[in-house]
Design an enzyme around this catalytic site. Structure first.
Site, PDB file in Angstrom:
ATOM      1  CE  LYS A 257      -3.348   2.493   2.889  1.00 31.13           C
ATOM      2  NZ  LYS A 257      -4.107   2.484   4.162  1.00 31.13           N
ATOM      3  CG  ASP A 262      -5.597   8.138   4.668  1.00 33.88           C
ATOM      4  OD1 ASP A 262      -6.437   8.769   4.001  1.00 33.88           O
ATOM      5  OD2 ASP A 262      -5.894   7.211   5.436  1.00 33.88           O
ATOM      6  CE  LYS A 269      -6.383   8.481   8.091  1.00 34.64           C
ATOM      7  NZ  LYS A 269      -7.021   7.267   8.661  1.00 34.64           N
ATOM      8  CG  ASP A 281      -2.237   5.003   5.237  1.00 30.72           C
ATOM      9  OD1 ASP A 281      -2.192   3.928   5.862  1.00 30.72           O
ATOM     10  OD2 ASP A 281      -3.273   5.411   4.675  1.00 30.72           O
ATOM     11  CG  ASP A 341      -9.963   7.308   6.930  1.00 35.14           C
ATOM     12  OD1 ASP A 341      -8.878   7.439   6.308  1.00 35.14           O
ATOM     13  OD2 ASP A 341     -10.022   7.170   8.163  1.00 35.14           O
ATOM     14  CD  GLU A 343      -6.838   5.514   2.453  1.00 30.66           C
ATOM     15  OE1 GLU A 343      -5.729   5.063   2.795  1.00 30.66           O
ATOM     16  OE2 GLU A 343      -7.775   5.704   3.249  1.00 30.66           O
ATOM     17  NE  ARG A 345     -10.845  -1.027   3.231  1.00 33.61           N
ATOM     18  CZ  ARG A 345     -11.412  -1.343   4.390  1.00 33.61           C
ATOM     19  NH1 ARG A 345     -12.579  -1.971   4.405  1.00 33.61           N
ATOM     20  NH2 ARG A 345     -10.827  -1.040   5.529  1.00 33.61           N
TER      21      ARG A 345
END
Length: 491
Positions: A257, A262, A269, A281, A341, A343, A345
């Site tokens: 990933k 993020d 967030k 992230d 959030d 995102e 995946r």
């Protein structure tokens, strides 16, 4: 860092820092050996009530002759000393040596058998190098900290020298991953990750393909591109390939990933989400890049490795994806985005599809995917989900060998009901209970049915606030050792 086996024993060894491990219940006999070299040490140990417990540690400096510093480490019960004990003792020795340069000598209760001592040599060397790592790239003036640049292991079987073979290459990969994760998001951007891959390819003769936005559009990567559309920075889809000389017996894919920042998108967030830390992230991409850097140097035979990273930012502007949008992945599957959030995946969906196009025998993805996994396993263990028992067992063995905590989690198909959408083929998130399981089930939908696959959620161990064991405070480089060990086992 230089590693060697000492040609002399405890009594004759001469270097800058000497560290000796004393098991609980065997303090007196080991102390007697030390007494012959350092008069008065037995009395000092008694005064300090040194019992050999894992918490016991004594540092004596300066010494009248010989080493500049003597470090005595408690190891706990003699019959309980295992790989983790040796790793922890070596790490403590390394930390106690800071302030001295030159050579660190380390004597621990080795087993006395060649194979086990080679493993002990590897464990100790990795622990020392990783403990002495420091990152001062972003300081105006670097800290002129002194630390040893060489390690000698004392009273070890000469054949144990084979244990050093992969240490520096493996640790270099861990250190690269740490530097990528630790760097701020204005430094490590999607383009910077692509540049890192280019550097590895150029230095070690690997193949590299970088797909730009237009290339991803042509491939129908609507899930990945939806995440990137709120950022001013262009996305980068990175494919780095290691091909061995000679016959290819195994082909594997490592997917990471690559969210370099993020924000959460419109599901911003807030509160405990610590938006300022969302630079990490991209920890999954850092792990696979670090592993590729190590693999490129080690050059394992018979195994071809494909690294895939779909990198972008998840930001908020007038073009950003809305909660409720429906996007289409490269395989035509439609996804209702009920949480912007979730995102990672989405980017991994198109990355996994691409990875499976390379016809690998196995695919392993690493991602800082869910807070739910942190709640379940804390910050020392990563979660493992897999559709293949053999792959899961081999990854677990590789993680144990590297001292990285890994715990297999259930991949219960009935939980997939939580991903049902009224309009699209599926939603990107399910209910809050079992959130890490539904995330893994989402990813599974984008893996070819005949391909062995494992998903490792590293949201917990990617970062350490205070540091522990071989990891300093900050980025840990988690996953590199596991992946390198696993790949080497395939060769």
């Amino acid at each position: 860092m230089r590693f060697s086996l000492s040609s002399t024993g405890l009594q004759e060894w001469n270097g800058n820092v000497l560290a000796v491990g004393l098991p609980k219940g065997d303090v007196d006999s080991t102390a007697t050996a030390l007494e012959r070299r350092f008069a008065g040490i037995t009395e000092i140990l008694k005064q300090q009530e040194f019992k050999g417990k894992p918490s016991d540690q004594l540092v004596i400096t300066p010494l009248s002759e010989g080493p500049q510093r003597l470090v005595v480490l408690g190891l706990g019960d003699a019959d309980g000393i295992d790989a983790d004990s040796l790793r922890g003792a070596a790490a403590r020795a390394a930390k106690a040596s800071i302030g001295c340069d030159g050579t660190l000598g380390l004597q621990l209760p080795w087993t006395g058998t060649a194979d086990a001592d080679a493993e002990a040599a590897r464990i100790s060397a990795e622990a020392v190098r990783l403990c002495l790592y420091t990152d001062q790239r972003f300081r105006k003036e670097s800290d002129p900290r002194r630390s040893p640049d060489a390690l000698e292991l004392i009273d070890l079987d000469p054949a144990a020298i084979s244990g050093f073979a992969a240490v520096n290459a493996t640790c270099a990969g861990v250190e690269l991953a740490r530097e990528l994760v630790a760097a701020p998001p204005n430094v490590v951007t999607p383009a910077a990750l692509a540049d890192t891959a280019a550097g590895i390819a150029g230095d070690h003769g690997l193949e590299l393909k970088v797909l730009e936005r237009s290339d991803c559009e042509a491939r129908g990567m609507g899930a990945f591109l939806a995440v990137s559309q709120g950022s001013d920075l262009p996305p980068k889809f990175i494919h780095l390939i290691y091909r061995p000389e000679g016959e290819v017996k195994h082909r594997i894919a490592l997917v990471g990933k690559g969210l370099t920042f993020d924000s959460g998108g419109y599901n911003l967030k807030v509160g405990a989400a610590q938006i300022d830390m969302m630079k990490f992230d991209m920890g999954g991409s850092a792990a696979v890049l670090g592993a590729m850097r190590s693999i490129a140097e080690l050059k394992p035979s018979g195994v071809e490795v494909h690294m895939v990273v779909a990198s972008c930012e998840n930001m908020v502007n007038g073009s950003a994806v809305h909660p409720g949008d429906i996007v289409t992945a490269a395989n035509g599957m439609t996804i209702e985005i009920n949480n912007t959030d979730a995102e990672g995946r989405l980017t991994l969906a198109d990355a996994l599809l691409y990875a499976c196009e390379q016809k690998p025998d196995a695919v392993v993805d690493l991602a800082t995917l869910t807070g739910a996994c942190v709640i379940a396993l804390g910050d020392e263990m990563a979660g493992l989900w897999s559709n293949n028992d053999g792959l899961a067992k081999s990854l677990d063995a590789a993680a144990q060998m590297g001292g990285e905590g890994l715990w297999r989690m259930p991949l219960r198909n009935s939980y997939k009901d939580g991903l049902k959408s009224l309009l699209a083929d599926m939603k990107n998130t399910g209910p809050r209970p079992g959130g890490s399981i539904t995330a893994a089930l989402f990813l599974k939908e984008f893996v070819a049915q005949d391909t062995a696959w494992a998903h490792i959620d590293i949201a917990g161990p990617v970062w350490s606030d205070k540091g522990k064991g071989v990891n300093p405070a900050g980025a840990t480089g988690y996953g590199v050792r596991t992946l390198v060990n696993w790949v080497l086992a395939q060769s």
